[in-house]
Design an enzyme around this catalytic site. Structure first.
Site, PDB file in Angstrom:
ATOM      1  N   GLY A   1       0.791  -1.219   0.000  1.00  0.00           N
ATOM      2  CA  GLY A   1       0.000   0.000   0.000  1.00  0.00           C
ATOM      3  C   GLY A   1       0.824   1.270   0.000  1.00  0.00           C
ATOM      4  O   GLY A   1       0.392   2.297  -0.521  1.00  0.00           O
ATOM      5  N   MET A   2       2.002   1.249   0.602  1.00  0.00           N
ATOM      6  CA  MET A   2       2.800   2.465   0.724  1.00  0.00           C
ATOM      7  C   MET A   2       4.029   2.477  -0.157  1.00  0.00           C
ATOM      8  O   MET A   2       4.639   3.533  -0.347  1.00  0.00           O
ATOM      9  CB  MET A   2       3.237   2.665   2.175  1.00  0.00           C
ATOM     10  CG  MET A   2       2.109   3.072   3.095  1.00  0.00           C
ATOM     11  SD  MET A   2       2.726   3.462   4.729  1.00  0.00           S
ATOM     12  CE  MET A   2       3.740   4.904   4.348  1.00  0.00           C
ATOM     13  N   GLY A   3       4.449   1.363  -0.677  1.00  0.00           N
ATOM     14  CA  GLY A   3       5.654   1.376  -1.485  1.00  0.00           C
ATOM     15  C   GLY A   3       5.965   0.032  -2.095  1.00  0.00           C
ATOM     16  O   GLY A   3       5.173  -0.901  -2.020  1.00  0.00           O
TER      17      GLY A   3
ATOM     18  N   VAL B   1       9.371  -2.849  -3.314  1.00  0.00           N
ATOM     19  CA  VAL B   1      10.749  -3.301  -3.145  1.00  0.00           C
ATOM     20  C   VAL B   1      11.225  -3.856  -4.477  1.00  0.00           C
ATOM     21  O   VAL B   1      10.532  -4.630  -5.132  1.00  0.00           O
ATOM     22  CB  VAL B   1      10.856  -4.384  -2.048  1.00  0.00           C
ATOM     23  CG1 VAL B   1      12.300  -4.844  -1.898  1.00  0.00           C
ATOM     24  CG2 VAL B   1      10.347  -3.861  -0.719  1.00  0.00           C
TER      25      VAL B   1
ATOM     26  N   ASP C   1       6.992  -8.655  14.363  1.00  0.00           N
ATOM     27  CA  ASP C   1       6.368  -9.374  13.243  1.00  0.00           C
ATOM     28  C   ASP C   1       7.284 -10.507  12.785  1.00  0.00           C
ATOM     29  O   ASP C   1       7.628 -10.608  11.610  1.00  0.00           O
ATOM     30  CB  ASP C   1       6.082  -8.412  12.092  1.00  0.00           C
ATOM     31  CG  ASP C   1       5.097  -9.015  11.088  1.00  0.00           C
ATOM     32  OD1 ASP C   1       5.130  -8.593   9.920  1.00  0.00           O
ATOM     33  OD2 ASP C   1       4.313  -9.909  11.459  1.00  0.00           O
TER      34      ASP C   1
END
Length: 931
Positions: free
Chosen positions: A102-104, A106, A216
């Site tokens: 959602g934000m970026g 890789v 996590d």
């Protein structure tokens, strides 16, 4: 939303973030006046920022409202993440997209300037996401990674900002597979899996030492390279936190943080409680469980998030060994083959220490888990070295309380402990009990010590100038002596330390526990000034450990024992008695922790040391034999237990020339041993010896004497002699009522056996009333889920079964099974005995399918928990034969009746009531079969 609106929203948000929350609303309302749409978007964005601190960079379920920037992003940057392939960011040429959220995204990249050819991973913030809060969050991850320098954590290599103002990170690219997949692919044994897991823990511990909690640690974030190197990835939702004071090792975080990988979240992450290093330990516990069993500890498959959350918050997982044991044969075989072994071996290896470690890591309350990965690593190391673990069962306190009921030590023996150590007998006290704890004589003590003792005891002499005008008790005398040591023996730390230890032991023997602890700790402090400081310190630790064990402070005692054991490795040539005392203490504590195999290993080491050193006449050796003999009973090594306890009694008699209270207790355990071996005649004989000796030594009726009579009463119940059992139980009750304040556990035990005799004599109404009273009083004393409630509840169920009131019997047995399972384990003998009763109830109801199911479970439990040819085995055969008869399977019934007869005959003899009863069933079954 157009570019201008997006800029305006961000501008308002950036200013609002600098304001206190209680002032934001006024500011936003003023700035957005006349434009409710802008105000709504500002509030939505602020709310998401408040939540965003806990979310992963690539998490698909981002709280960030991407739709706010969607229109703007489409208008001004319609290239997708994959369209960047082939372009260059900074010095790095993008080869392919390897992850997107959602934000970026890789990317797999390589250096575009040719400085080196190694591939690296580049994380890039998505266009439209470049708000101050998201950029700060991105920078936070960079700071986290920059603080971590560990060979098993993916390293941060570089970072920067693109021409468009978007931050990026460049990290080590890991070519490998997730940990669980790697283990499966290479069919790694349990020991090799544990080694990989230890490496993961070491990496996490490094993060904790840098005030970082990962939060996590799911399998997808732990990779193993082709050469077997572990790499922990993705600290995107980690917390950079300030450590609390050293004594707590807690790390605080917001109350609204949530980990979104539901199957790998700790309970506190759902309900917003404090996040600590124990949070990572919990997730490591899930990973540990999966490595051991190939299964997740919770059954989360096909469950929605709310059900998963409820499972983790409300339901404890099954032990790993039980999880595997309950699988079907195909699944068991698959799991075993992936671990290069067979199913039985997997289950056996998981039982005990590995079960305990997994369950401790997965406890719901953080304070009950391993508080840090350091503790978990210590247990992994201890497991490898076959040392005692930090992990322990929940029933520890209950088991220990049952074990430590014993007589008070004699005052004169406490004083003689000091006198014997210094080689100078001075004083005798008239009121004596029989149990002694006397240290070995050391003839070389200085004249100073003699003078010290003379002055100490003179304070109790009316003719002496220091007399205080009253008769001092042994406790007061010992305290007075201890307080004098610092000034009188200040220049002789060795003698001072040894006398303090002796006084501490004497105080402990008369139950002056607080004073004993103070004295032992003073000895511990003074030991630093002695020539052999480490050896003297170790002896003080052993003394403190035994004291804390007696006080049932098992965790403290265990740590003291471990410290003492660690010291042994540092002492160039520890004395034999010191080594043996450490191993004896570890044996004692492992019995309390139900680690009987481990306990016996330590006891055997201590025994060999004493024997090889020629110390078999010492008090410590004889005491060790007593503990060893009791421990052997729990591993069903009854012959060796009997030999050890008899040897202990032989040595006691030889040393003191007359019987002691410890010998009387040993006779009681010898009676238990013979009962378990099926020799009830010998068992009765030993109980009678114990009773006779206790009466002789105590000179009056005592709780200890009554308890031996109580156990003899139980023998007669098991033998079917209910009249004798009832007679003895009434005698026990009378004794308890005279010397205790009822109601208490002693009087209730006796009433319980009177009630058992009643229902076996068909006095069902009387039995019902008495059991109901016992249950009510136990519940009031200990709570409705206490172990003391289980036994009488089970017996009351039998009364209702005999009354054919099955609907009342079933819930009582289910309750008893649950209590036993919670306290002793789901496959304990107590659970099996109650399940057998439940099977009988269902047979009586004609529900043969349910009865058969319970009989199968009982058979499984008894095969593990009951020795061959034990009387419980006879009960199973007898009841199972009745079921087979009801099902008209007469040949099977005949077979099981015959097996029951043989067990009862071997345990109770041919002329016993129970043996004859089974024989009559054999005859009946043969007649029916013949017809």
């Amino acid at each position: 939303m157009n570019k201008q609106e997006w800029k305006e929203v961000n501008k308002i948000v950036d200013t609002a973030l600098d304001l206190a929350k209680n002032k934001r609303s006024t500011y936003i309302q003023k700035r957005c006046q006349g434009d409710p749409e802008i105000q709504q978007k500002v509030n939505e964005l602020l709310e998401s920022i408040d939540r965003s601190g806990a979310e992963a960079f690539l998490e698909e379920t981002q709280a960030y409202p991407n739709h706010l920037a969607a229109d703007f992003s489409k208008q001004h940057n319609n290239r997708t993440a994959s369209s960047l392939v082939g372009t260059t960011i900074g010095k790095y040429k993008i080869i392919e997209l390897i992850g997107h959220g959602g934000m970026g995204s890789v990317y797999l990249t390589e250096r575009g300037d040719g400085a080196y050819n190694k591939k690296v991973a580049l994380k890039l913030l998505q266009r439209g996401m470049g708000t101050p809060s998201n950029i700060a969050r991105f920078q936070r991850e960079r700071n986290i990674l920059a603080n971590l320098d560990h060979p098993n954590i993916a390293r941060l290599l570089d970072g920067g900002v693109t021409d468009n103002g978007l931050p990026y990170l460049v990290m080590e690219y890991i070519e490998g597979v997730p940990l669980l997949e790697y283990c499966q692919k290479h069919t790694l044994s349990l020991s090799k899996r544990l080694q990989l897991f230890k490496t993961v823990c070491e990496a996490v511990q490094h993060a904790h030492q840098n005030a970082i909690i990962h939060r996590d640690l799911k399998p997808g974030n732990i990779y193993v390279t082709g050469n077997g190197t572990v790499k922990v990835l993705d600290f995107g939702i980690a917390k950079l936190l300030k450590p609390a004071p050293k004594e707590t090792l807690l790390f605080k975080t917001g109350t609204r943080d949530h980990i979104l990988t539901l199957g790998y979240a700790a309970p506190e992450q759902f309900d917003g409680k404090t996040i600590t290093t124990a949070t990572d330990t919990y997730t490591l516990g899930i990973l540990f469980y999966e490595l051991l069993t190939g299964k997740h500890p919770f059954n989360i498959k096909d469950k929605n998030p709310s059900k998963i959350e409820n499972l983790i918050l409300r339901e404890p997982p099954e032990k790993p060994s039980k999880k595997v044991k309950k699988l079907n044969k195909n699944e068991q075989t698959a799991i075993a083959s992936h671990r290069n072994t067979n199913p039985l071996s997997v289950i056996q290896k998981l039982k005990g220490d590995l079960d305990a470690m997994a369950m401790k890591a997965l406890r719901q309350e953080p304070e009950d888990r391993y508080l840090s990965t350091e503790q978990l690593l210590e247990d992994l190391d201890r497991y490898k070295r076959s040392l005692p673990l930090i992990a322990q069962r929940d029933t520890l306190q209950y088991r220990f309380k049952k074990f430590v009921k014993r007589n008070r030590h004699i005052i004169i023996a406490a004083i003689l402990a000091i006198v014997t150590i210094i080689g100078f007998g001075l004083y005798h006290i008239n009121t004596i009990e029989e149990k002694r704890h006397i240290a070995e004589t050391e003839a070389q003590k200085a004249e100073t010590v003699k003078d010290f003792l003379i002055q100490m005891f003179d304070s109790a002499n009316p003719k002496d100038n220091t007399f205080e005008g009253k008769n001092l008790s042994a406790k007061e005398l010992l305290v007075k002596g201890k307080n004098s040591i610092s000034s009188r023996l200040n220049t002789q730390p060795k003698i001072s330390t040894e006398v303090l230890l002796a006084i501490g032991n004497a105080m402990s023997n008369i139950d002056a526990f607080e004073e004993a602890e103070t004295t032992f700790r003073e000895a511990l402090k003074k030991s630093a000034s002695t020539a052999r400081s480490l050896e003297n310190k170790t002896q003080a630790l052993v003394s403190l450990g035994n004291l804390e064990a007696t006080r049932t402070n098992i965790d403290k005692a265990y740590q003291l024992a471990l410290d003492a054991n660690n010291n042994l490795d540092k002492i160039s040539s520890p004395s034999t008695t010191l080594k043996a005392s450490v191993f004896s203490l570890l044996g004692r504590l492992n019995v309390v922790k139900d680690n009987y195999e481990q306990a016996n290993s330590y006891y055997e080491k201590a025994k060999n040391i004493y024997v090889n050193a020629g110390k078999t006449s010492s008090e410590d050796y004889i005491q060790m034999l007593t503990g060893y003999g009791k421990s052997l009973i729990y591993v069903f090594d009854f012959k060796k237990a009997e030999e050890t306890l008899l040897k202990s009694n032989e040595l006691y008699l030889k040393k003191y020339g007359k019987p002691t209270m410890t010998m009387a207790e040993n006779y009681k355990f010898l009676a238990w041993t013979n009962r378990e071996m099926g020799d009830f005649e010998a068992s009765n004989r030993y109980f009678e010896k114990s009773i006779e000796l206790k009466k002789q030594l105590a000179g009056k009726e005592t709780i200890s004497t009554a308890l031996s009579i109580y156990h003899l009463s139980r023998n007669y119940t098991l033998m079917g002699n209910y009249g004798k059992s009832k007679e003895l139980a009434k005698k026990v009750l009378s004794t308890f009522q005279q010397i205790t304040d009822p109601p208490n556990s002693f009087t209730l035990r006796a009433k319980n056996y009177i009630a058992i005799a009643n229902y076996n004599q068909s006095n069902l109404v009387e039995a019902q009333k008495l059991f109901t009273e016992v249950i009510a009083k136990y519940t009031k004393l200990n709570g409705e889920n206490h172990m003391s409630v289980a036994g009488p509840s089970s017996h009351l169920a039998v009364v209702y079964q005999k009354m054919n009131d099955y609907q009342k019997a079933i819930p009582l047995l289910e309750k008893s099974i649950r209590i036993n399972a919670d306290n002793l384990g789901e496959e304990s003998r107590g659970v099996g005995v109650d399940m057998l009763k439940l099977a009988v109830v269902y047979r009586g109801m004609g529900n043969y399918e349910e009865a058969q199911n319970y009989f199968r479970q009982v058979k499984s439990i008894f095969s593990e928990e009951v020795p061959k040819n034990h009387y419980r085995e006879g009960e199973f055969y007898f009841q199972y034969a009745k079921l087979k008869r009801d099902l008209n399977q007469y040949s099977q019934a005949q077979k099981y009746f015959q097996q029951a007869f043989e067990v009862y005959r071997d345990n109770f003899g041919r002329d016993n009531k129970l043996t004859k009863k089974v024989r009559s069933y054999i005859a009946q079954s043969a007649e029916v079969s013949f017809q």
